[in-house]
Design a protein around this motif. Sequence first.
Motif, PDB file in Angstrom:
ATOM      1  N   TYR A  46       0.801  -1.217   0.000  1.00  0.00           N
ATOM      2  CA  TYR A  46       0.000   0.000   0.000  1.00  0.00           C
ATOM      3  C   TYR A  46       0.842   1.280   0.000  1.00  0.00           C
ATOM      4  N   ARG A  70      -0.053   4.208  -2.242  1.00  0.00           N
ATOM      5  CA  ARG A  70      -1.340   4.842  -1.935  1.00  0.00           C
ATOM      6  C   ARG A  70      -1.238   5.674  -0.669  1.00  0.00           C
ATOM      7  N   LYS A 108      -0.080   9.202  -0.879  1.00  0.00           N
ATOM      8  CA  LYS A 108      -1.090  10.207  -1.228  1.00  0.00           C
ATOM      9  C   LYS A 108      -1.721  10.830   0.007  1.00  0.00           C
ATOM     10  N   GLU A 131      -9.762   9.327   3.658  1.00  0.00           N
ATOM     11  CA  GLU A 131      -9.428   8.100   2.934  1.00  0.00           C
ATOM     12  C   GLU A 131      -8.898   8.440   1.546  1.00  0.00           C
ATOM     13  N   THR A 132      -8.379   7.440   0.872  1.00  0.00           N
ATOM     14  CA  THR A 132      -8.072   7.611  -0.539  1.00  0.00           C
ATOM     15  C   THR A 132      -8.390   6.288  -1.209  1.00  0.00           C
ATOM     16  N   LYS A 133      -8.323   6.261  -2.519  1.00  0.00           N
ATOM     17  CA  LYS A 133      -8.707   5.042  -3.239  1.00  0.00           C
ATOM     18  C   LYS A 133      -7.921   3.840  -2.708  1.00  0.00           C
ATOM     19  N   GLY A 134      -8.645   2.824  -2.313  1.00  0.00           N
ATOM     20  CA  GLY A 134      -7.981   1.604  -1.862  1.00  0.00           C
ATOM     21  C   GLY A 134      -7.527   1.631  -0.408  1.00  0.00           C
ATOM     22  N   SER A 178      -9.179   2.293   3.177  1.00  0.00           N
ATOM     23  CA  SER A 178     -10.421   2.596   3.893  1.00  0.00           C
ATOM     24  C   SER A 178     -10.109   2.961   5.337  1.00  0.00           C
TER      25      SER A 178
END
Length: 693
Positions: A17, A20, A23, A154-157, A159
């Motif tokens: 991750y 992600r 971000k 949150e961001t994509k992927g 939670s």
Amino acid sequence: MNLQSPVSMGGRSLKMYASRLEKLGINTLEDFLFHLPSRYEDYSIISTIGEVQAGETVTIQGKITEIKNQYLRGRRIKTIQKAIVADETGQIELVWFNQPFLIKSLIEGSRVSVSGKIELSKKGLSISGPVYEILYDNQSNPIHTGRLIPVYPETKGISSKWLRRQIHNIFDQHEVEIREYLPDDLIQKNSFLDYKTSLKEIHFPSFLETAAKARERLSFDELFLIQLAANRRRNAWKEQNLITPFRVSEYRNNVEKLVSSLPFKLTDSQQKAINDILSDLGKNKPMNRLLQGDVGSGKTVVGAIAMYVTFINGFQSVFMTPTEILAQQHYQTIYKLLSPFGVKVEIRTGSKKGKALSVKGKERKTLTPYPLPLTPDILIGTHAVLSEKIKFKKLGFVVIDEQQRFGVAQRGIIRGKGENPHLLTMTATPIPRTVALTMYGDLDLSYLSEMPMGRKIIKTWLVPPEKRNPGYEWIRKQIKETDSQVFIICPFIEESESMQTIKAAKGEYERLSRDIFPDLKLGLLHGKLKSKEKDEVLSKFREKEFDILVATPVVEVGIDIPNATIMMIEASERFGLAQLHQLRGRVGRGDKQSYCLLFTDSEFAQNSKRLKGMETLNSGAELAELDLRLRGPGNMYGTAQHGIFKLKAASFGDTNLIQRAKNEADRIFPNLDKYVKLQEKVDTITLEKISPD
Ligand code: ADP
Ligand code: MG
């Protein structure tokens, strides 16, 4: 592994991750602890199933007695998951949508804790979309249910549920590393929670009140540490070598002559900013001043006048801008203004030909339409001026335009080309005065608080889909009747000026030329054009060879074409307020009435408070306040894209706490070396992301 370890060194799932998480600004394990909840879900009421009532939000605990997938033909809902959970007092149905994998983890017989709102249907009580977790025998406390539950940005992927689990694990494994660093008396005096408790309570609060106390402590810490770091930097700046003061008062007359050659009268605040700067230049310490002024308030001329004084004193200046278009434009303005006074102005940009300082003779002429001397008094340029090859004989003054676009390192490099030259940074990002004074304690500030006389308010309208064609007609009429020129801005399709974006802009340019404005002359400007081409397009637009300039948002910063009076922005809902305001600032520069049309095809956008705000609010400061209200602190006006103002816990709205933190910092700072742990903490603060310099 410790709290400072990068995420990518963590377990397998963390590694996966890592990109992600970046971000979300999470790079180390410790960053997880400072990824603070945006709110809490209250699942703290634990009830037996027999006692629950419709409408309540509760947590129940029991065994899954049944679970199955149902397949549907729906477009949005493809599967439904239904489970029954039972305790000694009764049973209740749980329903989820499109989560077919659930039946693999929530198998019959597993003990679960489930939270959500109880609903009543014909078939009885149920919970739809409940939060759940399996209760293992060895687990003492549930993480996602049965308490106040943190909900995270949150961001994509990524939670909230996943984040919650990670943060919980990090606490488990690294608790001993979380050590107090504030002086005891400070904690006592402010009745703060201790550091570890604060971090725990902000993520997994016992009560909402303790969460609030935890946030207060962490916010204080953040502001306090920043303030200490700023104090330290101000001190370092003060200890710099003395320099020879410029002679300023002797040259008052020269300055006045220059000012009277301007085609306009300076505003009071321009005059005041110039006085501030000239008085700094006359001192034996290098200036470190931030000039803040809304888009169009006239910062350039202030910088130019200071550069002129530098010139008379026999020193060189450099004026650094973030884009090539801006460099070109400033070059022309400053050349026109100062060359009649004997100042040699040169430009250097990243384009291949731009070997300004090393090229001789004929080649040099190809750079710009103006003749170029060998050693400039003023060098204007992009980051290209940072190149090692660029050396100055006697650099005395550095101006950085739109400073938020440059990093601390770059500012250091450019200043390093002289011996402690004066530094003037400029920005249009509105920093509330109180905030700036306390947070940027190491800077002197000048504000351009008023617009030049005669500026009219730019009338701004939101144009919904059904008004698109009348909108085009209105634009045509304006062009024909009032000789106006128009910008049409296409959005970035992807984050930056990618090929996709340029293709879209080209497509729009062709469509407009062919179908909408076949009788008018259109030009196209985007960031991938060669600098010479950009220059050509802009000078043609300036010479009124085009009526309309279709452009990607590259015109966002600083372009100045006074005859352009209409700014039309496509898909305006995709822009942030700061960006819209910057774009709007491209018009309304002359004395004609100007307009900004915010086109949108989104039904939703028509009610957007953000876009509506553009219709009624005219100043960057007011829009910043609106943004603060709508999006909350931490996301304040245009700051995300500029990488400044990213406070994690504190809010710039909290002037009271800012003031308290400043007072305490000023009190402790002289004895900072007595507080070893605190000092270590201050060492970790990088002001780069926070302060202009
Ligand atoms: P910004 O602060 O956004 O950098 P600029 O320096 O580009 O603004 O100035 C915007 C425009 O306003 C320029 O065309 C400039 O010549 C003009 N201008 C600057 N000061 C004044 C003034 N006092 N009166 C009228 N026009 C001015
Ligand atoms: Mg500017």
